[in-house]
Design a protein around this motif. Sequence first.
Motif, short mmCIF file in Angstrom:
data_model
loop_
_atom_site.label_atom_id
_atom_site.label_comp_id
_atom_site.label_asym_id
_atom_site.label_seq_id
_atom_site.Cartn_x
_atom_site.Cartn_y
_atom_site.Cartn_z
N GLY A 78 48.82 -21.13 -30.09
CA GLY A 78 48.71 -22.30 -30.94
C GLY A 78 48.39 -21.90 -32.37
N ILE A 79 48.64 -22.79 -33.30
CA ILE A 79 48.42 -22.46 -34.71
C ILE A 79 46.95 -22.11 -34.96
CG2 ILE A 79 47.99 -24.83 -35.46
CD1 ILE A 79 49.77 -24.11 -37.94
N VAL A 80 46.73 -21.12 -35.78
CA VAL A 80 45.39 -20.63 -36.10
C VAL A 80 45.15 -20.79 -37.59
CG1 VAL A 80 43.83 -18.65 -36.04
CG2 VAL A 80 45.49 -18.99 -34.18
N THR A 81 44.17 -21.59 -37.95
CA THR A 81 43.94 -21.92 -39.36
C THR A 81 42.66 -21.34 -39.91
OG1 THR A 81 42.95 -24.02 -38.73
CG2 THR A 81 45.30 -24.03 -39.20
N ILE A 82 42.02 -20.44 -39.16
CA ILE A 82 40.85 -19.75 -39.68
C ILE A 82 41.13 -18.25 -39.70
CG2 ILE A 82 39.20 -21.50 -38.98
CD1 ILE A 82 38.50 -19.71 -36.59
N SER A 83 40.65 -17.59 -40.72
CA SER A 83 40.93 -16.18 -40.91
C SER A 83 40.44 -15.33 -39.73
CB SER A 83 40.28 -15.67 -42.20
OG SER A 83 40.77 -16.39 -43.31
N ALA A 84 39.30 -15.71 -39.18
CA ALA A 84 38.71 -14.92 -38.10
C ALA A 84 39.56 -14.93 -36.84
CB ALA A 84 37.31 -15.43 -37.78
N GLY A 85 40.53 -15.81 -36.76
CA GLY A 85 41.38 -15.91 -35.58
C GLY A 85 42.50 -14.89 -35.52
N TYR A 86 42.63 -14.08 -36.55
CA TYR A 86 43.71 -13.11 -36.62
C TYR A 86 43.22 -11.70 -36.33
CZ TYR A 86 46.59 -16.82 -38.40
OH TYR A 86 47.29 -18.00 -38.51
N THR A 87 44.06 -10.94 -35.62
CA THR A 87 43.64 -9.63 -35.12
C THR A 87 44.45 -8.47 -35.66
OG1 THR A 87 42.92 -10.69 -33.07
CG2 THR A 87 43.24 -8.30 -33.01
N TYR A 88 45.74 -8.68 -35.79
CA TYR A 88 46.64 -7.58 -36.15
C TYR A 88 47.18 -7.82 -37.56
CZ TYR A 88 46.41 -7.35 -31.11
OH TYR A 88 45.95 -7.31 -29.82
N TRP A 89 47.37 -6.70 -38.29
CA TRP A 89 47.71 -6.82 -39.70
C TRP A 89 48.90 -5.94 -40.09
CZ3 TRP A 89 45.19 -10.36 -42.61
CH2 TRP A 89 44.03 -10.91 -42.05
N GLY A 90 49.71 -6.48 -41.00
CA GLY A 90 50.73 -5.66 -41.64
C GLY A 90 50.10 -4.80 -42.72
N GLN A 91 50.95 -3.98 -43.33
CA GLN A 91 50.43 -2.99 -44.29
C GLN A 91 50.17 -3.57 -45.67
OE1 GLN A 91 53.61 -3.38 -43.56
NE2 GLN A 91 54.97 -2.66 -45.20
N GLY A 92 50.62 -4.77 -45.92
CA GLY A 92 50.44 -5.40 -47.22
C GLY A 92 51.58 -5.08 -48.16
N THR A 93 51.91 -6.03 -49.02
CA THR A 93 52.96 -5.83 -50.01
C THR A 93 52.57 -6.52 -51.30
OG1 THR A 93 55.34 -5.97 -50.39
CG2 THR A 93 54.32 -7.83 -49.29
N GLN A 94 52.82 -5.87 -52.41
CA GLN A 94 52.42 -6.42 -53.70
C GLN A 94 53.44 -7.43 -54.19
OE1 GLN A 94 49.59 -5.67 -55.71
NE2 GLN A 94 50.34 -7.41 -56.92
N VAL A 95 52.95 -8.56 -54.65
CA VAL A 95 53.76 -9.56 -55.33
C VAL A 95 53.15 -9.76 -56.71
CG1 VAL A 95 54.46 -11.99 -55.42
CG2 VAL A 95 54.52 -10.74 -53.24
#
Length: 124
Positions: A103-120
């Motif tokens: 289900g949709i997760v709207t709080i930051s603490a609910g996320y576990t896995y991360w991409g490497q990041g990209t600059q915009v």
Amino acid sequence: QVQLVQSGGGLVQAGGSLRLSCAASGRTFSSYAMGWFRQAPGKERELIAAINWSGTTTNYADSVKGRFTISRENAKNTVYLQMNSLKPVDTAVYYCSASNNRGIVTISAGYTYWGQGTQVTVSS
């Protein structure tokens, strides 16, 4: 476990558009709700867009609502962030992230896995 690899980003003039992509590998992609975060220099990382496992439900931070669109293609194991009408204040490192919830997760603490990041970077 899921691995996330981001692509897209770069330098654009104010008013322009960019699309970020995030490709997942590992466990079944449809097992995860997904989100996009960004972190500007000197600021905390913020959740700006979220989507549930099927793509039927989305949520946006007020700062990007109406300009950014999150979407996903489960058949391609990919989540996207389409960014239109970009402003200099959108300049940040952008991260995709996966949650173990479907289900949709709207709080930051609910996320576990991360991409490497990209600059915009949005120039005025």
